[in-house]
Structures are given as C-alpha cells and as structure tokens.
Design an enzyme around this catalytic site. Sequence first.
Site, short mmCIF file in Angstrom:
data_model
loop_
_atom_site.label_atom_id
_atom_site.label_comp_id
_atom_site.label_asym_id
_atom_site.label_seq_id
_atom_site.Cartn_x
_atom_site.Cartn_y
_atom_site.Cartn_z
CG ASP A 1 -1.26 5.67 3.00
OD1 ASP A 1 -1.58 5.36 1.85
OD2 ASP A 1 -2.05 6.21 3.81
CG ASP A 2 0.44 8.90 0.93
OD1 ASP A 2 0.38 8.78 -0.31
OD2 ASP A 2 -0.52 8.67 1.69
CG HIS B 1 -1.97 1.08 1.17
ND1 HIS B 1 -3.31 0.82 1.02
CD2 HIS B 1 -1.86 2.42 1.23
CE1 HIS B 1 -3.99 1.96 1.00
NE2 HIS B 1 -3.11 2.95 1.13
CG HIS C 1 -7.57 3.92 0.06
ND1 HIS C 1 -6.95 3.40 -1.03
CD2 HIS C 1 -6.61 4.64 0.73
CE1 HIS C 1 -5.68 3.79 -1.04
NE2 HIS C 1 -5.44 4.53 0.01
CG HIS D 1 -1.14 6.54 -2.32
ND1 HIS D 1 -2.37 6.54 -2.95
CD2 HIS D 1 -1.35 5.98 -1.09
CE1 HIS D 1 -3.28 6.04 -2.13
NE2 HIS D 1 -2.69 5.69 -1.00
CD GLU E 1 -7.06 6.80 5.38
OE1 GLU E 1 -7.66 6.83 4.29
OE2 GLU E 1 -5.93 7.31 5.56
N1 ADE Z 1 -4.34 9.09 -1.16
C1 ADE Z 1 -3.10 9.12 -0.70
N2 ADE Z 1 -3.05 8.72 0.59
C2 ADE Z 1 -4.33 8.45 0.96
C3 ADE Z 1 -4.94 7.99 2.14
N3 ADE Z 1 -4.25 7.75 3.26
N4 ADE Z 1 -6.27 7.83 2.14
C4 ADE Z 1 -6.98 8.09 1.03
N5 ADE Z 1 -6.46 8.51 -0.12
C5 ADE Z 1 -5.14 8.69 -0.16
ZN ZN Z 2 -3.50 4.96 0.79
#
Ligand code: ADE
Ligand code: ZN
Length: 328
Positions: free
Chosen positions: A271-272, A10, A190, A12, A193
């Site tokens: 994630d990011d 997971h 997703h 991006h 969350e």
């Molecule tokens: N796009 C990038 N990170 C995200 C996240 N944590 N939740 C939803 N969309 C995203």
């Molecule tokens: Zn994500």
Amino acid sequence: MSALPKIELHHHLEGAAPPVLIRDLARARHVDIGGIFGPDGGYAYRDFQQFLAVYEAATSVLQSPGDYARLTSAVLEQAAAQGVIYLETFVSPDFCGGRDLAAWRDYLHAMQEAAQAAERSHGIVLRGVVTCIRHFGPEKARQTARCAAETMGDFIVGFGIAGDEGAGRPRDFTYAFDMAREAGLGLTAHAGEWGGPQSVREALADLGVSRIGHGVRAIEDPALVAQLADTGIVLEVCPGSNVALGVFPDWAAHPIERLRAAGVKVTVSTDDPPFFHTTMTREYDCLARTFGWQQDDFAAINRVALDAAFCDADTRAELLKRLEPKDA
Ligand code: ADE
Ligand code: ZN
C-alpha cells in the site's frame, strides 16, 4: 524472504515516497508541510483521515516531472531490494499537473524514463494504474479517467479509485469507470477497507472491477466471500497497512488466511510502505510468523498476482519465467 521474487499489485507511488526525499524537496522549495513527521523522522498521523491529510501534504512538495522521476527511481530501488520483480503503482493526474492532459503526459514521460532505467539496472518492471480520488468527487474522476484513457499503453495499464471510502457511492463513479473500460484498461477499486461488505458489493456491481483494493471486510459476510470465490475476483490485500491504520487490531485478527481458505484469490502488497513502517519482506515475514505460510504458499500467491496483473501477455510470460524456481 527478500530474495523471493515478488509481484506487488497495490502500491501508491506518492505513498511510497521516502520521508527524506519529501523533507529535502520541502526544504528546497520552502514549502511548509507542517508537522507531518514524528520524532523518528517518519510520517506521523493518528487515524485514517489524518493519514490522508499527511499523504496529501507530503505529495504537495512533488511539483514537477523531475520530482516524479526522482520519486520513481527511489521507490523502484527500494522495491527491487525487497525482491519485487513487477510493481503496479497507483499514479494520479490529480497530483501530476492537476488533470491537464498535456502536463500529465510530461509527468508520465518522466516516470517512464525513470522506470526504464530501473528496469535496466535492477530488473524491476513498473506499470501504472491511474487512480481517481474518491473524496475529490465524480467530476474530477471523469477528468482523471479521460487522462487515463488518452494515455493507456505499454505503461498505463489500469484505472482505479482510492481515497476516502466514506465519500460518495461507487455508482457516482460509474461513468469514469465506463470510460476507462472502453479504453481497454484493467479496473480495480479500493473498497472493503473502511466500508463493510456493502461497499464491496457496490464496487463490483457499479464499477465492474476485476480486482478490489483491500476488500478484507468482505469477511463479515459469508455470502459475499462465496461470491468473491465463485467469480474469481482478486483481492489486493495489504495486511500491514490494515494493522497500522487500525482496520484490524493485530496480525492474528487479520482475515487474509480465512479468505484464502474460503477460496478467495488473495494477493499481498504494501500500500504505502513508509507510512506503515513496512516492506514486502516484512509483510511476508509476518504472514509466515502469524499463519505459518511457507515458500509454496508465497509462490502460489505470486502466481495469482501475476495472473491478475494488468500488463500485456508478453510481459506476463517473461515474468512467469522469473517466478518459477531455477531447478524446475
Ligand atoms: N490512498 C493511499 N493509501 C490509501 C488507502 N489505504 N486507502 C485509501 N486511499 C489511499
Ligand atoms: Zn491503497
């Protein structure tokens, strides 16, 4: 911990962009991306809505296949340094050519070339999961699914949905997911969350996914936790992201260990990473410190992740050899 081989599901691609790359491109292109950086030079935002706005502003400076090649190379070099041997990253025709199929192919080609070079030099394997953006709406999602279906192959292996979980309902995206499923793509969404257990239930029922991005708020509903465990749905859990964005107040409150103890298949991802000041090594270190996870626990998590990866069987078999300890 950085030497441990890791499978990350997971992630991006734009969300992993080093701030220095985004700043360089913005300067070179004379694009004003406003105050998306804080005093430490990292991305700055107050809450999830602002995070999404900063994410999209940063992404706006990535304007050509060449930019995505640069991004892919930088991201893979950093991931490989964390011991990641297989990475599935979310890529989006929305940001790469505005969902135009010919342009999308050019972007993909550039990413794939950069990925092949990184595989040769760092041994890291990259696959792409085409992702529609929930707050862009169902019509754009259909166009994105078409791009995904047309380019499915040895690089594009999955289809998913990210963005604002509060926008629309999963059933609005059933058509896009049906198209992706018929093309043979693996499916993830997703959910759970920002939305509660109902959001996870709907993603499962209406989109037919085998994996859920995050899914952590399933913990609020014991019946759903049992359903996830019974059906073998895999959660792509990103604890550092959840803590940074305030889904949970701190690591001790994060439900990953309770979900795992209940028999749910959990995996670990970033994630990011620069947005959340994290890396795969930091995620593992925090899990070890907070929940006492050890080498065996991480090895098991990585086998779950590899099993759930959307790559082909030959790639999976090669990666499995690299996950097994050398003295086994
Ligand atoms: N796009 C990038 N990170 C995200 C996240 N944590 N939740 C939803 N969309 C995203
Ligand atoms: Zn994500």
